[in-house]
Design an enzyme around this catalytic site. Structure first.
Site, PDB file in Angstrom:
ATOM      1  N   GLU A   1     -41.176 -26.759 -22.409  1.00  0.00           N
ATOM      2  CA  GLU A   1     -42.372 -26.832 -23.245  1.00  0.00           C
ATOM      3  C   GLU A   1     -42.051 -26.515 -24.699  1.00  0.00           C
ATOM      4  O   GLU A   1     -42.609 -27.116 -25.618  1.00  0.00           O
ATOM      5  CB  GLU A   1     -43.455 -25.876 -22.722  1.00  0.00           C
TER       6      GLU A   1
ATOM      7  N   ARG B   1     -42.870 -29.576 -27.333  1.00  0.00           N
ATOM      8  CA  ARG B   1     -43.995 -29.312 -28.232  1.00  0.00           C
ATOM      9  C   ARG B   1     -43.541 -28.829 -29.609  1.00  0.00           C
ATOM     10  O   ARG B   1     -43.939 -29.382 -30.639  1.00  0.00           O
ATOM     11  CB  ARG B   1     -44.945 -28.277 -27.621  1.00  0.00           C
TER      12      ARG B   1
ATOM     13  N   ASP C   1     -41.348 -36.833 -13.793  1.00  0.00           N
ATOM     14  CA  ASP C   1     -41.796 -37.878 -14.715  1.00  0.00           C
ATOM     15  C   ASP C   1     -40.951 -38.127 -15.963  1.00  0.00           C
ATOM     16  O   ASP C   1     -40.356 -39.189 -16.148  1.00  0.00           O
ATOM     17  CB  ASP C   1     -43.248 -37.630 -15.116  1.00  0.00           C
TER      18      ASP C   1
ATOM     19  N   GLU D   1     -51.907 -39.267 -20.204  1.00  0.00           N
ATOM     20  CA  GLU D   1     -50.990 -40.277 -19.660  1.00  0.00           C
ATOM     21  C   GLU D   1     -51.625 -41.662 -19.509  1.00  0.00           C
ATOM     22  O   GLU D   1     -50.976 -42.682 -19.739  1.00  0.00           O
ATOM     23  CB  GLU D   1     -50.420 -39.816 -18.318  1.00  0.00           C
TER      24      GLU D   1
END
Length: 588
Positions: free
Chosen positions: A209, A213, A340, A474
């Protein structure tokens, strides 16, 4: 009487008057020519700005002095297809011929790129207002904290980050920039410069993360602006992540303490998570190129080589890998949560490299073919979905996370014409249609976290925990990509339906919040304005209604948090370092 005397006086008087008139005229003439001389002298000192014929140069100078970035929107030429050779960009609007590749002094124009369609522009303005509403309320009630609680009007630290890292500021900054929200962008940039201190945090934080980010956000803003502050922030954060790579294999652990350097993996996971350690390549490679330090690319190349060489069951990549032994953990495979973005980064690493990283592209193609064979299925009513695979058994569930796959498969189909292209495009469009069905089959018009294809359900959630919508991006991400590739109006129509649903069910007086049940007429709200709502959901919706010249797909790749990174060799904002510095060599 002698009249001569009288006539002579009259002649003398007339002569004197004529002399006076001539004298006055000469005086005015002298003043006139003197004025012209001095005016010419003053103008000649800066003559290129003050002639009427140079009005544009005067405007340009004024803009520069006031720090105004000109709107370089392209209105006459649209991209028919960004990859098939039909793309015709009006290069004069960018003046790229005059800009050295990677010039740190040129900035991406702030704002602009309205669509020629007035209806689309009206919708884009509405989405921009949504961003302002989300940002202003964050500023009022949670400034400097990680996220906002709109209902209780206070900050939210969350369970991903610890401490006041201003995650919403960093995550949302590039969205503000492309929307032309200069005042908001400036206040965000100033906060980062003055207050962001990652190395002061003494708690375990997610490597993944942090990378997607924070590091991704900084790198994008460096590409956009050439502002070295962003590059320095990105490098300082990544340097604090490096202890997580100190394992026997080089596969990083999931959590790292920025202050102490201690790292660990999640107790519930049977190893490091594929989507996490497999989603570092874009950021680390770009950081190496702009700093001249090869260390960061070497770290992710080590990961790449392990994944390339390891034996894969049926050609599939399980979700867990033991960072000590280098062996797979539980035999779970997913194109949704836990897996993913690993697949996404294989394709995009190839794109980012200017399509020279053939290894990444081959790994992507092989992985997609295995997933299509073993995990992609069609429901009784013709909906194509990607199931999770648990110990070689399909669970007939699809994550909202996996809705990114529609866009990524379409992007793969349009960037390399081969025997798989038609198949990838067909499945990409079909998956996106299925995700759209999961939205329109709910009462709110928003999609659930997980939806089933069994027990009499199709694209529908049954478990209460799966009925949530957390402002996720998404599905609209795939709408955006497919719009750019096909210009099929339905993708804009579907995207606008999402906007209307967000406004009706997720907007509050003090920001936006997720909802707990998409099937209820009046769903309860979760009281969290996720940072990715500003970074991803609103950005993709805004781009969906923008001209294709705003962040064209043949010049930019989006990381998995929607932070656009430049494509090497195709983008003047790549800003590659000239050479490896001595300090960088020593750091290695």
């Amino acid at each position: 009487m002698y009249r001569v005397g009288s006539t002579g006086r009259k002649c003398n008087l007339h002569y004197q008057k004529k002399c006076q008139i001539v004298s006055i005229l000469l005086t005015f003439g002298l003043l006139f020519f003197t004025g012209i001389f001095f005016l010419h002298t003053r103008v000649s000192k800066d003559k290129k700005y003050y002639f009427l014929d140079d009005r544009q140069k005067l405007n340009d100078k004024t803009d520069k002095e006031l720090d105004i970035v000109p709107d370089r929107r392209q209105t006459e030429t649209q991209l028919k297809s960004v990859y098939t050779g039909d793309s015709q960009i009006d290069e004069s609007s960018y003046q790229e011929d005059d800009i050295p590749m990677g010039n740190v002094n040129v900035k991406l124009p702030l704002g602009g790129h309205a669509d020629n369609d007035a209806s689309a522009e009206e919708k884009r303005v509405n989405i921009k207002e949504m961003m302002k509403h989300a940002w202003q309320n964050y500023k009022i009630y949670a400034w400097g904290e990680n996220e906002l609680r709109p209902l209780t009007q206070k900050g939210y630290e969350g369970n991903i980050f610890v401490g006041d890292l201003g995650v919403t500021i960093i995550d949302g900054l590039d969205t503000l920039y492309i929307m032309g929200l200069k005042a908001e962008y400036t206040e965000g940039r100033d906060w980062i410069q003055q207050n962001f201190l990652y190395d002061k945090v003494s708690a375990e934080i997610s490597l993944y993360e942090t990378n997607i980010r924070l590091v991704g956000g900084f790198l994008t803003m460096y590409a956009f602006t050439g502002d070295s502050m962003f590059k320095e922030k990105a490098q300082s954060v990544v340097d604090k992540l490096l202890p997580a790579f100190n394992t026997s294999t080089g596969i990083p652990r999931s959590l790292v303490n920025p202050k102490t350097g201690e790292s660990s993996s999640y107790d519930w996971a049977s190893g490091s998570i594929l989507a996490e350690f497999g989603s570092l390549h874009l950021e680390f490679s770009y950081l190496s190129d702009i700093t001249g330090n090869p260390l960061y690319r070497e770290k992710v190349q080590t990961i790449r080589q392990i994944l390339k060489k390891i034996k894969k069951p049926n050609g599939l990549y399980p979700n867990y890998l033991n960072s000590s032994s280098g062996e797979w953990g539980e035999n779970h495979v997913s194109l949704g949560a836990l897996g993913d973005s690993f697949y996404e980064y294989l394709l995009k690493a190839w794109l980012q490299s200017g399509q020279t990283d053939e290894e990444a592209r081959q790994m992507f193609d092989d992985a997609m073919l295995a997933i299509i064979k073993h995990m992609v299925r069609t429901s009784h009513n013709g909906l194509t979905y990607v199931s999770n695979l648990l110990y070689e058994r399909l669970d007939n569930k699809m994550d909202h996370f996996a809705c990114f796959a529609g866009g990524i498969l379409a992007l793969a189909a349009n960037t390399s014409q081969n025997e798989n292209s038609a198949k990838f495009m067909e499945i990409g469009e079909s998956i996106t249609n299925t995700c759209h069905e999961s939205y329109i089959r709910s009462f709110t018009g928003l999609g659930p976290r997980v939806f089933l294809f069994e027990q009499g359900a199709e694209a529908h959630a049954l478990d209460s925990k799966d009925k949530k919508y957390k402002l996720r991006p998404e599905t609209v991400e795939s709408y955006f990509v497919l719009w750019r590739l096909t210009h099929n109006q339905k993708y804009r129509d579907w995207g606008w339906d999402v906007v209307l649903a967000l406004e009706k069910y997720c907007r509050t007086a003090h920001g936006y919040t997720g909802i707990r049940n998409v099937y209820r007429k009046m769903p309860r709200k979760d009281d969290i304005q996720q940072s990715f709502f500003l970074a991803e959901t609103l950005k993709y919706l805004y781009l969906l209604f923008s001209n294709d010249t705003l962040l064209p797909l043949n010049e930019w790749v989006f990381n998995t948090e929607a932070h656009p990174l430049p494509i090497k060799g195709a983008n003047v904002y790549y800003r590659q370092a000239v050479s490896i510095s001595g300090d960088a060599k020593n750091d290695c």
